[in-house]
Design an enzyme around this catalytic site. Structure first.
Site, PDB file in Angstrom:
ATOM      1  CD  GLU A  38      32.893  43.760  -1.451  1.00 12.59           C
ATOM      2  OE1 GLU A  38      33.652  44.744  -1.483  1.00 12.59           O
ATOM      3  OE2 GLU A  38      32.078  43.563  -0.513  1.00 12.59           O
ATOM      4  CG  HIS A  42      28.688  40.308   0.969  1.00 13.44           C
ATOM      5  ND1 HIS A  42      29.412  40.829   2.022  1.00 13.44           N
ATOM      6  CD2 HIS A  42      29.215  40.847  -0.156  1.00 13.44           C
ATOM      7  CE1 HIS A  42      30.322  41.668   1.541  1.00 13.44           C
ATOM      8  NE2 HIS A  42      30.239  41.691   0.235  1.00 13.44           N
ATOM      9  CG  ASP A  47      28.860  54.409   3.056  1.00 12.52           C
ATOM     10  OD1 ASP A  47      28.299  54.583   1.957  1.00 12.52           O
ATOM     11  OD2 ASP A  47      29.733  53.548   3.232  1.00 12.52           O
ATOM     12  NE  ARG A  51      27.362  44.805   6.329  1.00  8.77           N
ATOM     13  CZ  ARG A  51      27.723  45.082   5.077  1.00  8.77           C
ATOM     14  NH1 ARG A  51      27.177  46.108   4.431  1.00  8.77           N
ATOM     15  NH2 ARG A  51      28.604  44.335   4.447  1.00  8.77           N
ATOM     16  CB  THR A 102      24.165  51.304   8.028  1.00 11.21           C
ATOM     17  OG1 THR A 102      23.857  49.913   7.872  1.00 11.21           O
ATOM     18  CG2 THR A 102      23.192  52.127   7.208  1.00 11.21           C
ATOM     19  CD  GLU A 103      29.764  48.424   6.356  1.00  8.31           C
ATOM     20  OE1 GLU A 103      29.219  49.492   5.965  1.00  8.31           O
ATOM     21  OE2 GLU A 103      30.064  47.501   5.580  1.00  8.31           O
ATOM     22  CE1 TYR A 126      28.333  52.524  -3.782  1.00  7.43           C
ATOM     23  CE2 TYR A 126      29.781  51.567  -2.121  1.00  7.43           C
ATOM     24  CZ  TYR A 126      28.972  51.420  -3.224  1.00  7.43           C
ATOM     25  OH  TYR A 126      28.800  50.184  -3.784  1.00  7.43           O
ATOM     26  CG  ASP A 131      26.268  41.911   3.623  1.00 11.19           C
ATOM     27  OD1 ASP A 131      27.288  41.225   3.759  1.00 11.19           O
ATOM     28  OD2 ASP A 131      26.179  42.830   2.773  1.00 11.19           O
TER      29      ASP A 131
END
Ligand SMILES: [Zn+2]
Length: 484
Positions: free
Chosen positions: A263, A199, A358, A103, A396-397, A356, A132
């Protein structure tokens, strides 16, 4: 000072009366040896007495950790070292941190600072998330479009982050080898992640034929979960994955490769003639089982190359994952990871709500991260023994620069490091908060700026505000969940 200012805290510490001036310690009063009979290469014995300093380590890693401990002690006792004896070994063999370089990319020089901090904290695994939907960050020679096309996206729209500029790039093989060497010098294994079968939008943008529809799609600019995944029924897909992994293996010498498995929506597989044919051929019942088969095939390929696969916990939904694949638990309401460990599989514990980094401190205060016990509820004796360890990821979005990354990651990463090294009976949250005072300047000297103390454990009102803000910031129309 009643306790040593160590993080992570050593497991058996005996303070003795007396001390020795640092000036009296020379080469003759410093003795260090390795005794492999201890059975744990990370263990060590450290004594400081009138005779000087003595280290007996179970291996090179243990010797390195003894030196880290000694360095921390000498910083709090700059003139005279107290007499003491430490017998130390880690609670878990796997103590990791994860960085998402897709990201947003962190420059190599800044990654090295994170590795220095990890080494100080006796972490020993660097899980590097390199592919990703939003980009391909690893140089691959056999499929040049992965770097020419998949490494670049046409903007970034991640919740409140909006940027229309082209974003991208990749780490060259030379740079990745440099990181692998840098880690090896600090007894840290690099675990590269090639996330599959979901992804994979970036790779599909470069090579549409590896998806079920074969249609051209752009590298993703949004965050979320996307329907286009690898076509398991196309033999070309696995061949390409094997070719890529062969190159990855030549860059990173370590034992583990992360193959994702999280996912992956099954909508395309349900509609795909090739995937459905393969399900029938293999005698499988569902698309989830097909994912299990797919992950097993990739893991077996890695095994044929002397490596071991790690996957995220969703791959357990298939019910047929090979037991020698290590499962990383991040969100697992059905407790399949617990069942997996209880029946003999190894797991890595990374609960998103605690580990997490973030997430804002308001959602995950430092003390909440610290208090989490990696021995998950529901584990029996065998299962508890199958917890390989802990890992703390940074996605890191919403993190675009290194100072912001450090603010989010530190000191919470230190809390996870202590859960990985220090046995549960030796951990204490209040004591940890006191010892943190000595860690902060050490981190700063490595070029890491941790969050200021006022942000570590916000009061309930600030927690509520930060939590609401966080959800507002990630839930915009650009966020895709599930299917189109
Ligand atoms: Zn397909």
């Amino acid at each position: 000072m009643d306790k040593l200012q160590l993080i992570p805290y050593s497991n058996e510490v005996r303070m003795l009366p007396g001390s020795i001036p640092l000036s009296k310690i020379g080469r003759r009063s410093f003795f260090s040896t390795i005794d492999r009979n201890t059975g744990n290469p990370e263990s060590y014995y450290l004594s400081i007495s009138e005779n000087g300093i003595k280290i007996v380590a179970g291996g090179e890693a243990g010797r390195y950790y003894a030196a880290q401990t000694l360095k921390q002690i000498s910083e709090t006792y700059p003139d005279r070292l107290p007499f003491l004896e430490i017998r130390d070994k880690p609670a878990f063999p796997y103590r990791g941190f994860m960085l998402d370089s897709v990201r947003h990319m962190t420059p190599i020089e800044d990654i090295k600072k994170l590795i220095d901090a990890a080494a100080l904290l006796k972490l020993n695994k660097f899980h590097w998330h390199l592919t990703d939907d939003q980009g391909w960050r690893i140089e691959i020679d056999s499929y040049p479009l992965l770097n020419e096309v998949a490494s670049y996206r046409n903007g970034s729209h991640f919740g409140k982050v909006h940027d229309d500029r082209i974003y991208g790039g990749y780490y060259t093989k030379r740079e990745m080898r440099e990181i692998a060497d840098y880690c090896a010098d600090r007894h840290i294994d690099v675990i590269p992640e090639i996330d599959m079968p979901g992804h994979m939008v970036a790779a599909i943008a470069a090579y549409p034929e590896i998806s079920c529809r074969g249609e051209e799609i752009p590298v993703e600019t949004r965050q979320g979960i996307f329907p286009d995944i690898l076509c398991a029924g196309n033999p070309k897909t696995l061949q390409m994955i094997f070719d890529i992994l062969d190159e990855v293996i030549r860059i990173f010498p370590c034992k583990y490769i992360h193959i994702g498995g999280d996912e992956a929506p099954k909508k395309r597989w349900k509609e795909c003639r090739h995937c459905q044919e393969l399900i029938r051929e293999l005698g499988l019942e569902t698309e989830e089982e097909l994912q299990g088969w797919f992950m097993n095939r990739v893991a077996e390929f890695l095994q044929s190359r002397g490596r071991k696969a790690i996957t995220w916990n969703e791959s357990l939904n298939s019910g047929l994952l090979n037991k020698d694949i290590i499962v990383q638990m991040w969100m697992d309401r059905k407790k399949l990871s617990v069942d997996f460990a209880n029946s003999g599989g190894n797991i890595i514990v990374s609960p998103f709500y605690h580990y997490y980094l973030d997430y804002p401190y308001g959602m995950t205060p430092l003390n909440k991260t610290y208090k989490f016990d990696p021995i998950l509820k529901g584990l029996d004796n065998q299962g508890a023994g199958n917890v390989a360890g802990v890992e703390t990821p940074v996605w890191t979005e919403h993190i675009r620069d290194f100072n912001q990354l450090c603010f989010m990651a530190f000191p919470r990463a230190a809390a996870v490091a202590e859960a990985g090294w220090t046995f549960e009976e030796n951990r204490d949250v209040d004591d940890f908060n006191v010892r943190l005072q000595a860690l902060i300047p050490r981190l700063r000297s490595l070029g890491i700026k941790p969050a200021p103390e006022k942000d570590w454990n916000p009061n309930p009102f600030r927690r509520l505000i930060q939590t609401i803000r966080f959800f507002l910031s990630i839930t915009t129309k650009e966020m895709i969940k599930g299917y189109d």
